[in-house]
Every structure is written in structure tokens, then in C-alpha cells.
Design a protein around this motif. Structure first.
Motif, mmCIF file in Angstrom:
data_model
loop_
_atom_site.group_PDB
_atom_site.id
_atom_site.type_symbol
_atom_site.label_atom_id
_atom_site.label_comp_id
_atom_site.label_asym_id
_atom_site.label_seq_id
_atom_site.Cartn_x
_atom_site.Cartn_y
_atom_site.Cartn_z
ATOM 1 N N LEU A 421 0.746 -1.155 -0.126
ATOM 2 C CA LEU A 421 0.014 0.007 0.134
ATOM 3 C C LEU A 421 0.914 1.199 -0.024
ATOM 4 N N THR A 422 0.724 2.104 -1.115
ATOM 5 C CA THR A 422 1.495 3.334 -1.121
ATOM 6 C C THR A 422 0.628 4.542 -1.168
ATOM 7 N N GLY A 430 2.901 -5.769 3.503
ATOM 8 C CA GLY A 430 2.697 -7.064 4.544
ATOM 9 C C GLY A 430 2.396 -8.303 3.640
ATOM 10 N N GLY A 431 3.117 -9.216 4.463
ATOM 11 C CA GLY A 431 3.129 -10.652 3.516
ATOM 12 C C GLY A 431 3.211 -11.945 4.367
ATOM 13 N N PHE A 432 2.921 -12.998 3.532
ATOM 14 C CA PHE A 432 2.842 -14.373 4.230
ATOM 15 C C PHE A 432 3.709 -15.395 3.520
ATOM 16 N N TYR A 433 4.495 -15.860 4.242
ATOM 17 C CA TYR A 433 5.165 -17.058 3.745
ATOM 18 C C TYR A 433 5.116 -18.377 4.107
ATOM 19 N N LEU A 434 5.032 -19.464 3.123
ATOM 20 C CA LEU A 434 4.573 -20.731 3.586
ATOM 21 C C LEU A 434 5.919 -21.650 2.830
ATOM 22 N N ALA A 435 6.266 -22.604 3.374
ATOM 23 C CA ALA A 435 7.079 -23.481 2.635
ATOM 24 C C ALA A 435 6.947 -24.881 3.329
ATOM 25 N N ASP A 436 6.721 -25.961 2.617
ATOM 26 C CA ASP A 436 6.514 -27.401 2.807
ATOM 27 C C ASP A 436 7.529 -27.964 1.922
ATOM 28 N N VAL A 497 6.782 -4.522 6.442
ATOM 29 C CA VAL A 497 7.651 -3.372 6.309
ATOM 30 C C VAL A 497 7.300 -2.243 5.767
ATOM 31 N N ASP A 498 7.573 -1.166 6.535
ATOM 32 C CA ASP A 498 7.253 0.127 6.056
ATOM 33 C C ASP A 498 8.482 1.141 5.755
#
Length: 806
Positions: A421-422, A430-436, A497-498
Motif C-alpha cells: 500500500l502506497t 505485509g506478507g505471508f510466507y509458507l514452505a513445505d 515492512v514500512d
């Protein structure tokens, strides 16, 4: 394919049509970090000198100008990669300040070290990405590091690498080095390249790619390589063989974003190069008699295919490599004014095996070997060649090496999605990380054979003077360490992160990441040793390892990482930055198997100066690391030994290019590093190495590359050379195995004939320097003077290449 793999594949394949639902009539638009449309070979070099050079690695995905980056980042264009003429993917990393990369192990199995982080080998703090997504989320497992899973070829547009800084927030949260490989993509016009190369050690390789439009808004790229040869260190059989193919499809939306769908298949193997006999007298290094330090290989036709005491037949031509598939999607779209969505998916599956001839001790006389195998007072009764070649001479020098076999089936699914968002001068992500990810491991270490101490060694059979049989078909032992395991890991993280542009000159940023690391495993390892045939006089099978009962592992841990930085532009061409970051590295499968559950924690303070001018680019970074919680294992006598503790490091990194006049440039990079252990114990806690220098990382390391290009009618010849200095290091944490400093000189000449044809010759290690990168990692303590085991850099070699482009 199991149910888990099927689920991941379906999720990934479904992402492409979902992304394509967001359609609109469009004009093509490149998103930050995309390959330059319609680029031709050579354009990248010019782009690399521009002040608006965009980097994606170390950001939330949107990219930033390198001049504006408040972290230490290096970019290497396709032209820079070509001039570096790396022998492997990891070999390219020696061009990056703060990074010590050892490619003497061959195409695979590199040791890569970063900024004084303590590590016993492999690439424990290095993550490779393809298009911003980790190729395989664990940066290193035993006998598997990330560079083993990707090859550099002509489909690569550029390589980006961030050291420390923001790396602990994005991707898999790597606090060390994150390397992003950026693919070529199609543009408005058709372009392509075909390249054929040949070496003076009889390797032949072909590269090709083609790209272009499918429609006004959609383009494609497809390409790859195939190569085969015996390698610089010739084992008398085809040791290097394989290739890679990469394809991608890009669609641009009407000024709103893009989607990139890609696929890659790698099937490549190479000889796992290990220490060889060398003569060391203090700082003086020389070749062992009859064994060329630059081109000699221990394996041979005689050792290639053997059947060990367990009845298993092993072929050394399997070497070390990977056979994997990788598909992915990168989606970027502006949902509304100032609001963007990003989605990056990757699924990888296949195998990454390691088979090699692993020497365990320096050459000795046959009489001394009889004592080693038979005990005090043992003598040589007979010494014959195992392949029926007759009797070995009475002065024969001999050594032992293990035929190690490690099989790994791997798969991973990675999903990284973010919203950006700017508003005015503020950008919030903002984010979501997933690793299997999973691995299925089967190991058999040990299986030692008795060999002649010479190039392309032959197997020997030894009978002791009292009639005891020390060998069977050359084997002096069975397996010493076994693993049969299935591991499943899952990581998920939230990050934010901002970035705030306070004034036109000052920008600050801050961010945090919460990550959960979970591992479940079922493992069997070695238990009691047995005498296989019950006959004490057959020494070769008296200590054979057997499997113990299976154990279950369940591990759960969460940690926070964070960073804060500021960038200030003194002018449009001069900037400074400062940053603090806290990162974590969770224990992976091998550590947990050995009961090591410590989470490594890294605090980094860094600041830098950046200059970007038409005639000069300069990047200088001062950093200080505090590292706590290293936990790893070292294979000693075929058995894991723990290494636990911390370190501190202070260093300066410099890199830049000066262009005093048209056609001439000098690029340079250098590192000064003061890194020592703190409360660091090896030998399962028995040896305190506090105050010792961190192993394998020199205090001084630098490289200088002058290049000159001129116009001669329809010809454009260019000359380039690189002189690299690697300072004194110690191979071991105990600082008992000195690796003296050395210089390496590489050079090349290329001629562009018209706009389409290019001829090039490159030479590596032109002075045939014997530079040691590793001592004997399978012992603790000094090797003494005289014959030792060590791994030198590869000897002098030349590569000839011709390419046609359009």
C-alpha cells in the motif's frame, strides 16, 4: 507422487489461470526487476553502469534502485558473468565482496562462507532464489546445498546478491547471503542465441535460447544447455554429463502488472572433487610426486564400479548432481490506485544424490598401513592389485579412501504473497510466507578401499604377515555410518515492512518477521557394529555398522527477526546508509537428527557509502556481526561430531568500477575481515576454540578486473583479465591446518564480428597456481609436514566459444 506432492502441484497449476482472470486490453509494461525487453547480448553491460539499476533481492518484491538501497547488494549482468567465466554456479560468488566461495569441489558440493559466519562447510548461510523464490527452502542439508540445484546458462539475465541487511525479513529469512537468479524474458521482438564451447580438457557444451512475442501483451522465452566431458581432473570415465532447460511465459496487463509462468528441468551430474595428496612444508606447497596438483584425480576405471561388503554395487560416475523439475508463478497486479498484490509460487521435486571417493588419510608406506589395519607389530605378507594386475612393489605408497553413497529424494512447495500500500511518501508491505519440504535420505558412509597413492589409483589387496586378510577386493571396511530417514519440514512466517520518504533525500524503513519452524521425522542411524562373517582373521568386515531402531523427531520453534535502516542522498549520485538487523537460522534435519536444537541468532550493524557517476561506481560497506548458536556436525572417522558456539566479525567490503575513457574499465572488489570464535566448541564439546580465527575465511581477499574494448572496422575486440588474491586461512576451527595465501590469474579475449557473431577464449588459473581451499576435514588436528591431504583449486584450463545471436 504422494498425496502431499499432488496437492502442492494442483495448487501451483491452478494459480496460473486464477491470475489470468485479471485481464484487460493492454500495452506491455515491465515490472521492476523484469528482464530488459528486446535486450541483445552486450546491452546488459551498459545497463549495469546506469544509476537507475533496479534490484529485487532484499526487497518485498517491488524492487528498488541500487543507489537507493539501504543494504549491501551486488548485481552481476550476463556480460559480467561471461567475463568471470565461472567453473560452477558457486564459483560466480567469488566476485561478491564478503563472500568466500570454494568451487574446487567441482560443479556441485561447494563450500560458501559469508561475512565471518562460522560454518563447517557446504553453504549453511546462503540461499539461492529463482525469480525471488527459494529454490529449496533449507539453505544447506548434509551433502546438499542450494547451488547444486541450479546451473548458470545463457537463459540467465542477471544475478543479484544481498548480504545481511533485509535478507532476514524476506523469502526464507536468510540472515547471510541471498542470491536471486533472474531469467531472461521475451519482449516485443524475436531474439535468440546459439553458442558452442569446447575446452582443452575435452568438454563440449552447447547453449541456446530464443524469445519473442506471442501477442501484443504476451511473450515467451525458452533455452538451456547440454554438456559432457571427463572434467579437468580426469577419472578415466565420463564424469561430467547433463543439461538444463528453462522456459517462461509472460503476460502484461494494461499498465497494471504482469504474470510470469516458468518451468525448469535440470539433469546434471559431475565428479565430486575431494582432497588429494599434496606436499606441505609450512607455507610452501608443492605437488605430491606423480600426482598433478591441478589436474590429477584419485578415481579411475578400476575404482569406478565396485561391490562393497554389504553386496551393494556403486558407480562413481553417478557423482554429485541433481535431477529435478521446478515450476513457478510470479504474479504482480495493481488492485487499485496505490494498492498492489504480489504472489510468488514454486514447486520443486526430484533427486539430488552424492557418490564419491573420499580419502581419509595421507599416503603412507605399505608397512605403516599394515600397522594401521592390523595393529602394532603387523607386517606385510603380500600386496597385490585387486583387479588381477600382479604384485605391487615393495616401496609402494598407499592410502585409504571411502566409497560414500548418499541418496536424497526431495520436494518443496513455496508460497510468498504480499500486499503493498502506497500513500503519499509512505509504502507499507505485509506478507505471508509458507514452505513445505521433504527429503528421503539413504546414506552409507565408510566402505573404505586400499589404494595406490597415485593419479587414477588402483585397488590393492593386503594380507598381513600372520595370514590375516586386511582386504577383500580392495575393501578394508564396511559402512561406518548409516542413515535411513524421512524428514518433513514446514515454515510459515508473517512479515511487515514500512518505508517512509521523509524528504527528497532521506528515506527510512523498518520491518519485522515472525516465523514458525516445524520438523517431523522418522530416522534410523547406525547402532552396534558387527563382524559380518564371524571370523576375526578377516579384518575387512570386523567393524561393520548396522542400523539401530527407528526414532521419531518432533520439533517446533518460533522466532522474531527485525531490521531498521536509513538512506540519505547527499546528491543524486552520492548516498550513505546505515542499518541494524536481527536474523535467525533454525536447525535443519541433520542437526535435529544429532539432537542439536539451537537456533542461530545474528545481530548485524552496517553502514555504507554509494557513488554512482558516469565514470565511477563505488560501494563501500562497514559491518559488524555478533553470531550466537551455531550448531552443526562434522564427519570424523565416519561419525558425526558436534560443533557448537558463536563468533564475532568486523569487516569492510569494497566494490566498484572506474571508466576513465571510452572502452576501458577497471572493476574491483575486496574484503577485509576480522572474524574469531566465541565460546565455540568442537569434538563433541571437548575443544574450546574461543579466540581462534573462523575457519576457511581469510582476513584479506580481493580481485581486480581490467577490460578494454575497441572498434576496428567491423570488428569489436575486447580484452579482460582478473587477478584474485586469497589470504591465509585455516581449514579447521582448531587453526591447526594452515591454508597459505595464493593468487589466481584468469584472462580472456573476445571478438564481436558484426552484430551477430562473437568468438571468445578464456583461460583460468593461467599461472597454474597450487592454491589450497581445504585441508583434511575428516580429522581433528594438524596433518604435520610432508604428504598431507588437501584440495587445491583447479589447474590451468582454456575454453573456446563461438556464438551467433539475432
Amino acid at each position: 507422487m504422494d498425496k502431499c506432492c499432488s496437492r502442492h502441484a494442483l495448487l501451483l497449476l491452478s494459480a496460473a489461470p486464477l491470475a489470468m482472470l485479471v485481464t484487460a486490453p493492454a500495452q506491455a509494461q515491465s515490472t521492476p526487476g523484469a528482464a530488459v525487453a528486446d535486450a541483445t547480448p552486450g546491452d546488459a553491460a551498459a545497463a549495469g553502469n546506469a544509476t537507475d539499476e533496479i534490484v529485487v533481492v532484499g526487497t518485498a518484491g517491488g524492487g528498488t534502485r541500487r543507489q537507493d538501497a539501504a543494504f549491501a547488494v551486488t548485481t552481476l549482468t550476463n556480460d559480467a558473468i561471461e567475463r568471470a567465466a565461472p567453473n560452477s554456479t558457486a564459483d560466480l560468488l567469488r566476485t561478491i565482496p564478503g563472500v568466500s566461495a570454494e568451487s574446487s569441489g567441482g560443479q556441485n558440493g561447494a563450500n560458501i562462507f559469508v561475512r565471518g559466519y562460522p560454518s563447517g562447510g557446504d553453504a549453511q548461510f546462503v540461499t539461492f532464489q529463482l525469480g525471488g523464490v527459494p529454490i529449496f527452502p533449507p539453505s544447506t542439508l548434509s551433502f546438499l546445498e542450494n547451488s547444486q540445484l541450479i546451473r548458470l546458462d545463457e537463459t540467465v539475465q542477471r544475478v543479484e546478491a544481498v548480504r545481511g541487511g533485509t535478507g532476514s525479513l524476506f523469502s526464507n529469512g536468510q540472515p547471510g547471503l541471498t542470491v536471486n537468479v533472474v531469467q531472461r524474458e521475451g519482449g516485443r521482438d524475436f531474439h535468440g542465441l546459439a553458442k558452442l564451447s569446447y575446452t582443452d580438457y575435452d568438454e563440449i557444451r552447447g547453449d541456446a535460447w530464443i524469445s519473442g512475442p506471442i501477442s501484443q501483451d504476451t511473450s515467451f522465452m525458452v533455452g538451456g544447455y547440454y554438456a559432457q566431458g571427463n572434467g579437468i581432473r580426469d577419472p578415466q570415465f565420463r564424469a561430467e554429463k547433463g543439461g538444463q532447460i528453462t522456459a517462461n511465459l509472460r503476460h502484461d496487463f494494461a499498465g497494471r502488472g504482469s504474470v510470469l509462468i516458468y518451468g525448469r528441468y535440470l539433469n546434471d551430474r559431475g565428479q565430486w572433487l575431494l582432497p588429494i595428496p599434496i606436499i606441505q612444508q609450512g607455507r610452501k606447497i608443492s605437488a605430491y610426486p606423480g600426482f598433478d596438483a591441478g589436474t590429477g584425480a584419485l578415481p579411475s576405471r578400476d575404482t569406478r564400479i565396485t561391490t562393497n561388503n554389504s553386496g551393494r554395487t556403486v558407480d562413481l560416475a553417478d557423482g554429485r548432481g541433481a535431477r529435478i523439475g521446478n515450476i513457478g508463478v510470479a504474479f504482480d497486479y495493481e488492485l487499485a490506485d496505490g494498492l498492489r498484490a504480489r504472489e510468488r509460487l514454486s514447486y520443486l521435486w526430484g533427486s539430488a544424490d552424492t557418490v564419491g571417493l573420499v580419502p581419509v588419510g595421507a599416503p603412507v608406506s605399505a608397512g605403516d598401513m599394515a600397522v594401521t589395519l592390523g595393529g602394532t607389530g603387523a607386517t606385510v605378507g603380500s600386496l597385490t592389485f585387486a583387479n588381477g594386475g600382479g604384485v605391487a612393489g615393495p616401496n609402494q605408497q598407499v592410502m585409504q579412501a571411502g566409497i560414500w553413497e548418499v541418496r536424497k529424494d526431495i520436494d518443496s512447495f513455496v508460497n510468498d504473497m504480499a500486499l503493498e500500500l502506497t500513500t503519499g511518501r509512505n509504502k507499507l508491505t505485509g506478507g505471508f510466507y509458507l514452505a513445505d519440504y521433504t527429503t528421503r535420505d539413504n546414506w552409507a558412509l565408510g566402505n573404505q578401499v586400499l589404494l595406490t597413492a597415485e593419479e587414477n589409483a588402483r585397488r590393492l589387496n593386503l594380507t598381513l604377515g600372520d595370514g590375516r586378510a586386511a582386504t577383500r577386493d580392495g575393501f578394508t571396511s564396511g559402512p561406518s555410518f548409516l542413515v535411513d530417514a524421512y524428514y518433513k519440514g514446514r515454515d510459515y512466517a508473517f512479515y511487515a515492512v514500512d518505508e517512509l520518504q521523509i524528504t527528497d533525500q532521506l528515506r527510512i524503513d523498518g520491518g519485522a518477521r515472525w516465523q514458525r519452524h516445524a520438523v517431523d521425522a522418522r530416522v534410523r542411524t547406525s547402532s552396534a557394529s558387527i563382524d559380518q562373517d564371524g571370523n576375526a582373521a578377516t579384518l575387512y568386515d570386523n567393524g561393520t555398522a548396522t542400523f539401530g531402531p527407528a526414532t521419531n523427531i518432533r520439533y517446533r520453534q518460533s522466532e522474531w527477526s527485525w531490521t531498521a535502516g536509513a538512506n540519505y542522498d547527499l546528491t543524486s549520485q552520492i548516498g550513505i546508509f546505515a542499518r541494524y538487523s536481527r536474523g535467525n537460522s533454525f536447525p535443519q534435519f541433520d542437526n535435529l537428527r544429532e539432537g542439536l536444537t539451537i537456533v542461530a541468532q545474528v545481530d548485524t550493524y552496517e553502514g555504507g557509502l554509494k557513488l554512482s557517476m558516469p565514470w565511477l561506481n563505488l560501494y563501500a560497506t562497514l559491518f559488524h556481526n555478533k553470531f550466537d548458536g551455531l550448531a552443526t556436525t562434522q564427519i570424523i572417522n565416519g561419525v558425526p561430531n558436534s560443533q557448537i558456539g558463536g563468533a564475532k566479525a568486523t569487516g569492510v567490503e569494497l566494490e566498484g568500477t572506474v571508466r576513465p575513457f571510452a572502452g576501458f574499465s577497471v572493476s574491483a572488489a575486496g574484503t577485509w575481515l576480522d572474524a574469531t570464535y566465541r565460546d565455540f566448541f568442537t569434538g563433541n564439546g571437548t575443544i574450546d576454540n574461543t579466540g581462534n580465527r573462523v575457519q576457511r575465511q581469510p582476513k584479506w581477499m580481493w580481485r581486480v578486473t581490467p577490460a578494454y574494448e575497441l572498434e576496428l572496422g567491423g570488428l569489436r575486440p575486447s580484452l579482460f583479465a582478473t587477478l584474485q588474491y586469497t589470504g591465509d586461512r585455516f581449514s579447521d576451527p582448531e587453526n591447526n591446518q594452515l591454508l597459505p595465501h595464493y593468487y589466481q590469474l584468469d584472462a580472456g579475449v573476445a571478438v564481436n564480428i558484426g552484430e551477430r557473431l562473437r568468438l571468445q577464449v578464456t583461460g583460468n588459473n593461467l599461472t597454474n597456481e597450487i592454491g589450497l581451499t581445504e585441508g583434511n576435514p575428516r580429522i581433528i588436528g594438524s596433518q604435520g609436514s610432508g604428504p598431507i591431504l588437501a584440495r587445491p583449486i583447479l589447474g590451468r584450463s582454456f575454453r573456446f566459444a563461438a556464438q551467433m545471436s539475432f
